[in-house]
Motif scaffolding. Structure first.
Motif, PDB file in Angstrom:
ATOM      1  N   ASP A   1      27.719  60.951  70.174  1.00 57.45           N
ATOM      2  CA  ASP A   1      27.097  61.483  71.380  1.00 57.45           C
ATOM      3  C   ASP A   1      26.136  62.610  70.988  1.00 57.45           C
ATOM      4  OD1 ASP A   1      26.434  62.644  73.790  1.00 57.45           O
ATOM      5  OD2 ASP A   1      28.440  62.467  74.641  1.00 57.45           O
ATOM      6  N   VAL A   2      24.854  62.262  70.835  1.00 58.02           N
ATOM      7  CA  VAL A   2      23.859  63.216  70.346  1.00 58.02           C
ATOM      8  C   VAL A   2      23.626  64.332  71.356  1.00 58.02           C
ATOM      9  CG1 VAL A   2      21.491  63.481  69.542  1.00 58.02           C
ATOM     10  CG2 VAL A   2      22.771  61.403  68.976  1.00 58.02           C
ATOM     11  N   ILE A   3      23.635  64.011  72.645  1.00 58.85           N
ATOM     12  CA  ILE A   3      23.424  65.043  73.665  1.00 58.85           C
ATOM     13  C   ILE A   3      24.519  66.096  73.576  1.00 58.85           C
ATOM     14  CG2 ILE A   3      23.403  65.474  76.154  1.00 58.85           C
ATOM     15  CD1 ILE A   3      22.076  62.776  76.530  1.00 58.85           C
ATOM     16  N   TYR A   4      25.740  65.656  73.378  1.00 58.32           N
ATOM     17  CA  TYR A   4      26.865  66.589  73.232  1.00 58.32           C
ATOM     18  C   TYR A   4      26.659  67.480  72.014  1.00 58.32           C
ATOM     19  CZ  TYR A   4      31.717  68.163  73.529  1.00 58.32           C
ATOM     20  OH  TYR A   4      32.843  68.925  73.681  1.00 58.32           O
ATOM     21  N   ALA A   5      26.256  66.876  70.891  1.00 61.34           N
ATOM     22  CA  ALA A   5      26.053  67.650  69.661  1.00 61.34           C
ATOM     23  C   ALA A   5      24.959  68.693  69.850  1.00 61.34           C
ATOM     24  CB  ALA A   5      25.691  66.701  68.521  1.00 61.34           C
ATOM     25  N   ALA A   6      23.860  68.292  70.453  1.00 57.17           N
ATOM     26  CA  ALA A   6      22.734  69.219  70.644  1.00 57.17           C
ATOM     27  C   ALA A   6      23.111  70.355  71.582  1.00 57.17           C
ATOM     28  CB  ALA A   6      21.532  68.448  71.188  1.00 57.17           C
ATOM     29  N   ALA A   7      23.906  70.060  72.623  1.00 61.22           N
ATOM     30  CA  ALA A   7      24.279  71.088  73.592  1.00 61.22           C
ATOM     31  C   ALA A   7      25.274  72.079  73.018  1.00 61.22           C
ATOM     32  CB  ALA A   7      24.864  70.414  74.842  1.00 61.22           C
ATOM     33  N   HIS A   8      26.216  71.601  72.221  1.00 60.97           N
ATOM     34  CA  HIS A   8      27.289  72.467  71.726  1.00 60.97           C
ATOM     35  C   HIS A   8      26.982  73.131  70.387  1.00 60.97           C
ATOM     36  CE1 HIS A   8      29.512  70.306  74.828  1.00 60.97           C
ATOM     37  NE2 HIS A   8      30.427  71.249  74.754  1.00 60.97           N
ATOM     38  N   TYR A   9      26.120  72.515  69.584  1.00 62.49           N
ATOM     39  CA  TYR A   9      25.870  73.039  68.229  1.00 62.49           C
ATOM     40  C   TYR A   9      24.372  73.074  67.915  1.00 62.49           C
ATOM     41  CZ  TYR A   9      30.738  71.622  68.237  1.00 62.49           C
ATOM     42  OH  TYR A   9      32.054  71.442  68.584  1.00 62.49           O
ATOM     43  N   PRO A  10      23.618  73.842  68.693  1.00 68.78           N
ATOM     44  CA  PRO A  10      22.162  73.893  68.465  1.00 68.78           C
ATOM     45  C   PRO A  10      21.786  74.511  67.122  1.00 68.78           C
ATOM     46  CG  PRO A  10      22.849  75.589  70.029  1.00 68.78           C
ATOM     47  CD  PRO A  10      24.037  74.698  69.805  1.00 68.78           C
ATOM     48  N   ASP A  11      22.690  75.281  66.527  1.00 68.67           N
ATOM     49  CA  ASP A  11      22.393  75.932  65.246  1.00 68.67           C
ATOM     50  C   ASP A  11      23.024  75.198  64.064  1.00 68.67           C
ATOM     51  OD1 ASP A  11      24.928  76.539  66.153  1.00 68.67           O
ATOM     52  OD2 ASP A  11      24.913  78.601  65.406  1.00 68.67           O
ATOM     53  N   ALA A  12      23.399  73.941  64.246  1.00 72.79           N
ATOM     54  CA  ALA A  12      23.960  73.164  63.131  1.00 72.79           C
ATOM     55  C   ALA A  12      22.925  72.997  62.023  1.00 72.79           C
ATOM     56  CB  ALA A  12      24.420  71.799  63.622  1.00 72.79           C
ATOM     57  N   LYS A  13      23.389  73.032  60.780  1.00 71.32           N
ATOM     58  CA  LYS A  13      22.491  72.865  59.638  1.00 71.32           C
ATOM     59  C   LYS A  13      22.436  71.418  59.160  1.00 71.32           C
ATOM     60  CE  LYS A  13      21.295  77.211  58.915  1.00 71.32           C
ATOM     61  NZ  LYS A  13      21.820  77.950  57.744  1.00 71.32           N
ATOM     62  N   ILE A  14      23.501  70.658  59.435  1.00 69.68           N
ATOM     63  CA  ILE A  14      23.604  69.312  58.887  1.00 69.68           C
ATOM     64  C   ILE A  14      24.437  68.462  59.834  1.00 69.68           C
ATOM     65  CG2 ILE A  14      25.678  69.804  57.530  1.00 69.68           C
ATOM     66  CD1 ILE A  14      24.586  68.118  55.295  1.00 69.68           C
ATOM     67  N   ALA A  15      24.114  67.172  59.904  1.00 70.86           N
ATOM     68  CA  ALA A  15      24.929  66.226  60.675  1.00 70.86           C
ATOM     69  C   ALA A  15      25.140  64.989  59.812  1.00 70.86           C
ATOM     70  CB  ALA A  15      24.236  65.855  61.986  1.00 70.86           C
ATOM     71  N   VAL A  16      26.387  64.596  59.654  1.00 66.11           N
ATOM     72  CA  VAL A  16      26.723  63.428  58.833  1.00 66.11           C
ATOM     73  C   VAL A  16      27.129  62.296  59.773  1.00 66.11           C
ATOM     74  CG1 VAL A  16      28.067  62.551  56.906  1.00 66.11           C
ATOM     75  CG2 VAL A  16      27.549  64.998  57.045  1.00 66.11           C
ATOM     76  N   VAL A  17      26.430  61.163  59.661  1.00 66.83           N
ATOM     77  CA  VAL A  17      26.672  60.052  60.577  1.00 66.83           C
ATOM     78  C   VAL A  17      26.779  58.738  59.805  1.00 66.83           C
ATOM     79  CG1 VAL A  17      25.556  61.131  62.565  1.00 66.83           C
ATOM     80  CG2 VAL A  17      24.182  59.810  60.959  1.00 66.83           C
ATOM     81  N   THR A  18      27.416  57.763  60.446  1.00 62.73           N
ATOM     82  CA  THR A  18      27.504  56.397  59.906  1.00 62.73           C
ATOM     83  C   THR A  18      26.928  55.456  60.965  1.00 62.73           C
ATOM     84  OG1 THR A  18      29.809  56.305  60.694  1.00 62.73           O
ATOM     85  CG2 THR A  18      29.457  56.829  58.371  1.00 62.73           C
ATOM     86  N   PRO A  19      25.614  55.432  61.139  1.00 58.82           N
ATOM     87  CA  PRO A  19      25.006  54.732  62.280  1.00 58.82           C
ATOM     88  C   PRO A  19      25.106  53.214  62.228  1.00 58.82           C
ATOM     89  CG  PRO A  19      23.310  55.585  60.810  1.00 58.82           C
ATOM     90  CD  PRO A  19      24.604  56.132  60.324  1.00 58.82           C
ATOM     91  N   SER A  20      25.104  52.612  61.041  1.00 64.38           N
ATOM     92  CA  SER A  20      25.124  51.152  60.958  1.00 64.38           C
ATOM     93  C   SER A  20      26.502  50.568  61.232  1.00 64.38           C
ATOM     94  CB  SER A  20      24.642  50.695  59.581  1.00 64.38           C
ATOM     95  OG  SER A  20      23.272  51.004  59.416  1.00 64.38           O
TER      96      SER A  20
END
Length: 499
Positions: free
Chosen positions: A252-271
């Motif tokens: 949930d990208v909207i959740y991540a952006a709203a709660h952690y606007p100062d994040a330095k890195i995001a690790v995802v497994t999109p495929s």
């Protein structure tokens, strides 16, 4: 200590494969370190020693020579042999230390950074023993053409051509060139060979990124639930781990952006989300890239098993959509070839290449060159492509068999998750079960089960209550269809007993 007492305290075992002079050396050394032979004490002449212990004089001389060479003894011809006076009185010193202060616990002598590596909240597991149903993330080694691999490897052993010395920290150039071509064709990855860094598995890649891109306390966004190797690396780097929920469209990208606007890195497994198996939608991918661009976030795309997509071609990578060089692509060859190979790679934005290569050189100079040389030939001669094509077909059949068996025997207990591909299948409990009790019961009947709660045990900050999506992750790739059928029957018996 009297000479007779000194000799009486020495025991030699003639049945031991260790030479007698090494045994004598060890006994004298132990007596010196324990303080039974004090600095300045004279040792018996070699003749007296050999007569008392019924050994040859040469045995005694050899033991003395070794002790003289290491500094435990001093002496010269005609003057005798003595315990070196320059050695501290170890026994007296140790008694003084014990009386004055208790020794510190070992953990207090490990750095805070080091303790992060061994904290159980950040731990990662490894397989032990022979493969059993339903070991996760395990390819079928019987399908790998080891005869071809051995022939290619032997060729480099016979004709090394100067390639077996220290190499480029970034990896064997020919292999990087071949991977660049493969990744462009199979995954749409945009890169030059110079942007590829060969690592000792994807775990080293994740560790490098966590160490190089994060300071202690920096926020790192991860999917919830997620791969424990990711959180282990971030935990070791002392990151503030921020879990973000996933749904049918991925993180949930909207959740991540709203709660952690100062994040330095995001690790995802999109495929192929690890462990639940869904694919991140195009809308979420575009939103993730836009967030990364606006907030200067590094996106780490862990593409751990995308070769195995059933029913359609492998999806284009997230990196292929990136126009801002925000995405770092992580790949592994453990699932396609065999885990013991320990080969992975990073596709890096150009601005990160030099610092990451230097960090890799500090850690281990470079990844072992022989597997790289062999893999380059394996790809160039077409064996790599043929192996993927063959195993993709086999694994698709095995996943279908597993789903059919589960629906037949455990329809009332389990519901299958996403079935797009991979080596594992997430299944969810229809009723309330204790995961740990199910896992323990499985062990007793020969089943190796992994609960989804294992992936939901995320250290650090949680963006939602730590409620596990109750269920199991079942590995099927290493099992034949007949083994799958038998193992699901065992699993059904287990659930009946657990009701």
């Amino acid at each position: 200590m009297h000479i007779s007492q000194m000799i009486a305290g020495i025991t030699l075992d003639r049945q031991n494969s260790l030479p007698l002079y090494r045994q004598l050396y060890a006994e004298i050394r132990k007596a010196i370190l324990a303080g039974r032979m004090l600095p300045g004490m004279q040792l018996p002449p070699s003749r007296e020693f050999c007569q008392s212990l019924n050994i040859s004089r040469q045995t005694v001389l050899n033991a003395y020579d070794q002790l003289l060479a290491e500094g435990y003894l001093r002496g010269s011809v005609g003057q005798g042999t003595f315990v070196n006076e320059e050695l501290p009185a170890l026994a007296d010193r140790s008694k003084a230390m014990v009386s004055s202060a208790s020794p510190k616990p070992v953990m207090d002598r490990i750095s805070k950074r080091g303790q992060q590596h061994i904290d159980p909240r950040g731990s990662t597991r490894f397989h032990q023993g022979n493969a059993r149903a339903f070991r996760v993330s395990m390819p079928d080694l019987d399908l790998f053409p080891f005869d071809i691999w051995a022939r290619l490897e032997a060729r480099h052993c016979r004709h090394p051509k100067g390639q077996l010395g220290y190499g480029d920290p970034a990896g064997h150039l020919v292999l990087r060139e071949l991977l660049a071509v493969y990744l462009k064709a199979a995954r749409g990855v945009n890169c030059a060979p110079e942007q590829i860094l060969i690592t000792s598995g994807s775990q080293q890649a994740l560790y490098l990124l966590s160490t190089m891109l994060l300071d202690p306390g920096d926020k790192a966004v991860v999917e919830y639930p997620c791969y424990r190797g990711t959180t282990a690396a971030l935990h070791a780097a002392q990151a503030d781990i921020c879990a973000v929920p996933v749904d049918d469209e991925g993180m949930d990208v909207i959740y991540a952006a709203a709660h952690y606007p100062d994040a330095k890195i995001a690790v995802v497994t999109p495929s192929h989300q690890m462990p639940l198996g869904m694919t991140m939608s195009l809308q979420r991918r575009m939103a993730l890239l836009e967030w990364a661009k606006s907030n200067a976030v590094w996106i780490v795309e862990d593409d751990y098993d995308s070769e195995y997509r059933f029913g359609s071609s492998p999806l284009a990578s997230l990196q292929s959509l990136d126009t801002q060089q925000s995405v770092i692509y992580v790949g592994t060859l453990s699932k396609v070839l065999f885990p013991g190979l320990r080969l992975g790679y990073l596709v890096l934005p150009e601005k990160l290449l030099e610092p990451m290569v230097q960090a890799k050189a500090v850690i281990d100079k470079h990844t072992s060159i022989m597997p790289q040389l062999t893999l380059a030939d394996f790809i160039a001669e077409g064996h790599f492509g043929r192996h993927i094509k063959r195993t993709r077909k086999v694994y698709a059949e095995r996943q279908a068999s597993l789903v059919t068996c589960l629906e037949k025997e455990l329809e009332d207990e389990l519901v299958c998750g996403a079935q797009d591909g991979g080596l594992d299948l997430a299944v969810y409990f229809k009723q309330t079960y204790d995961e740990e009790r199910i896992i323990e019961a499985g062990q007793k009947i020969g089943l190796e089960l992994r609960g989804l709660g294992h992936y939901a045990d995320v250290p650090g900050k949680l963006s939602r209550p730590a409620v596990s999506p109750g269920g199991l992750l079942l590995g099927f790739a290493s099992l034949t269809c007949a083994e799958i059928e038998r193992s699901v029957s065992k699993l059904a018996t287990l659930f009946k007993a657990a009701r």
